[in-house]
Scaffold this active site. Structure first.
Site, PDB file in Angstrom:
ATOM      1  N   ASP A  37       0.831  -1.201   0.000  1.00 24.20           N
ATOM      2  CA  ASP A  37       0.000   0.000   0.000  1.00 24.20           C
ATOM      3  C   ASP A  37       0.870   1.258   0.000  1.00 24.20           C
ATOM      4  OD1 ASP A  37       0.750  -0.848   2.658  1.00 24.20           O
ATOM      5  OD2 ASP A  37      -0.525   0.733   3.450  1.00 24.20           O
ATOM      6  N   GLU A 132      -0.055  -1.153   5.709  1.00 23.07           N
ATOM      7  CA  GLU A 132       0.975  -0.676   6.631  1.00 23.07           C
ATOM      8  C   GLU A 132       0.788   0.794   6.964  1.00 23.07           C
ATOM      9  OE1 GLU A 132       5.019   1.034   7.711  1.00 23.07           O
ATOM     10  OE2 GLU A 132       3.621   1.567   6.111  1.00 23.07           O
TER      11      GLU A 132
END
Length: 367
Positions: A37, A132
């Site tokens: 991400d 994350e």
């Protein structure tokens, strides 16, 4: 196509894969981890990467928004990149090197090992995580399936950097329940949760304990969001420090300020919720000094000077360390992350790949 047979995406969006051992030695299983991400702080939709070859030290103007200019004055590490190839986005999005650079480097190292069986190494596990950037990167990691003894996140900045310490982190959610009344008939009745929340924010220290006034090893109280109406308002904070006991000191200060504010709102009530997010991974890594020592040696073998530092933030490795996988952070070469001026050097990425390869060889050599 690379020949890794067990690579798969699980139901939660995690990617697992194994490079099998090719040595007769009993070598600890090493994991390399990066996150897929990108930050929600800046758009990552429709990224148009640009390679600025043979960088000459002059400012880099991003074509889709000429107001976005990367200069050595604002990005000092560019001064070390003369002659290298710099990758940026076009000016309207982030680049996503945080942490796609790490993904690419791990994949390149995997390709090396799969095509160079003469280079001895133990079993290598690959883990790519989602979420994350919102603090949930390892929420659904299957540690038993991962089956690694030690790990490294590849999510650092400057080439040669090695981070073995992070903030410890909590979140605080404060909910204020006020008393609503018709504003035309509210005298002596109405107690505004919005005003109470605003007063709390106004009482926070102006010259300390905030991200904009701290650096180095100093911690902070940071209000992330404030929303609500007269009857109910919610404030969200993050609390950070390298020393875990100080988190409670900051939370107690926040609670005292809230109590002071609420004295003027006798018929209102509050909820004060503390949520543990992650802890300083150094508390775990100090028990396994070889994990960091081998990384320093790998960086030296790649022709770089190891730069040990602490992260004013956290990584997936912070939580993985406390889940049983001691996991420092090695450089990926990403700079100015979470912004439209994010950049990475091709040559720094190549050095990250070399470091990963040397690291695996060192674990095999010393087993």
């Amino acid at each position: 196509a690379m020949g890794i047979e067990d690579a798969h995406l699980d139901e939660y969006g995690y990617v697992y894969a194994t490079i099998p051992a090719n040595t007769e030695k009993q070598v600890p299983v090493i994991c390399f981890c990066s996150h897929m991400d990108t930050s929600p702080d800046c758009s990552g939709a429709g990224v148009k990467p640009i390679i600025h070859r043979n960088y000459d030290g002059s400012p880099i103007v991003l074509p889709d928004d000429p107001s976005q200019v990367l200069s050595p004055e604002n990005h000092p590490h560019l001064k070390d990149q003369i002659g290298n190839d710099i990758i940026t986005a076009s000016g309207t999005t982030l680049l996503g090197a945080d942490n796609k650079a790490g993904l690419a480097e791990i994949m390149d190292a995997a390709h090396f090992f799969m095509t160079h069986p003469e280079v001895k190494h133990g079993a290598i596990r690959i883990l790519f995580t989602p979420d994350e950037e919102i603090g949930r990167g390892v929420d659904k990691v299957d540690m038993e399936k991962l089956g690694a003894d030690f790990g490294y996140t590849v999510d650092g900045e400057q080439r040669g950097s090695l981070e073995d310490e992070t903030f410890s982190a909590d979140a605080v959610v404060i909910t204020i329940h006020g008393v609503s009344a018709h504003p035309g008939f509210a005298k002596g009745k109405l107690e505004s949760a919005v005003k109470a929340g605003a007063e709390l924010l106004a009482r926070l220290p102006k010259d300390r304990l905030s991200p904009e006034t701290t650096g180095g090893r100093q911690g902070f109280i940071h209000p992330l969001s404030f929303e609500g109406m007269v009857e109910k308002a919610t404030l969200q904070f993050i609390i950070r420090d390298f020393e875990t006991p100080k988190l409670k000191e900051y939370e107690d200060l926040l609670r005292r300020l809230l109590d002071e504010v609420m004295q003027a709102y006798p018929n209102s009530h509050v909820e004060f919720k503390v949520i543990e997010q992650y802890r300083n991974m150094k508390e775990v890594l100090d028990k396994y000094p070889q994990v960091v020592e081998y990384a320093e040696e790998a960086i030296r073998r790649a022709g770089l000077r190891p730069i040990k530092s602490s992260i004013r933030g956290g990584t997936d490795g912070s939580r993985l360390s406390f889940m049983g996988l001691p996991c420092p952070n090695i450089f990926a070469g990403e700079h100015a992350f979470h912004s439209k001026q994010e950049w990475v050097s091709v040559q720094d990425m190549e050095k990250a790949v070399e470091t990963i390869i040397h690291l695996c060889r060192i674990w095999e050599e010393r087993s």
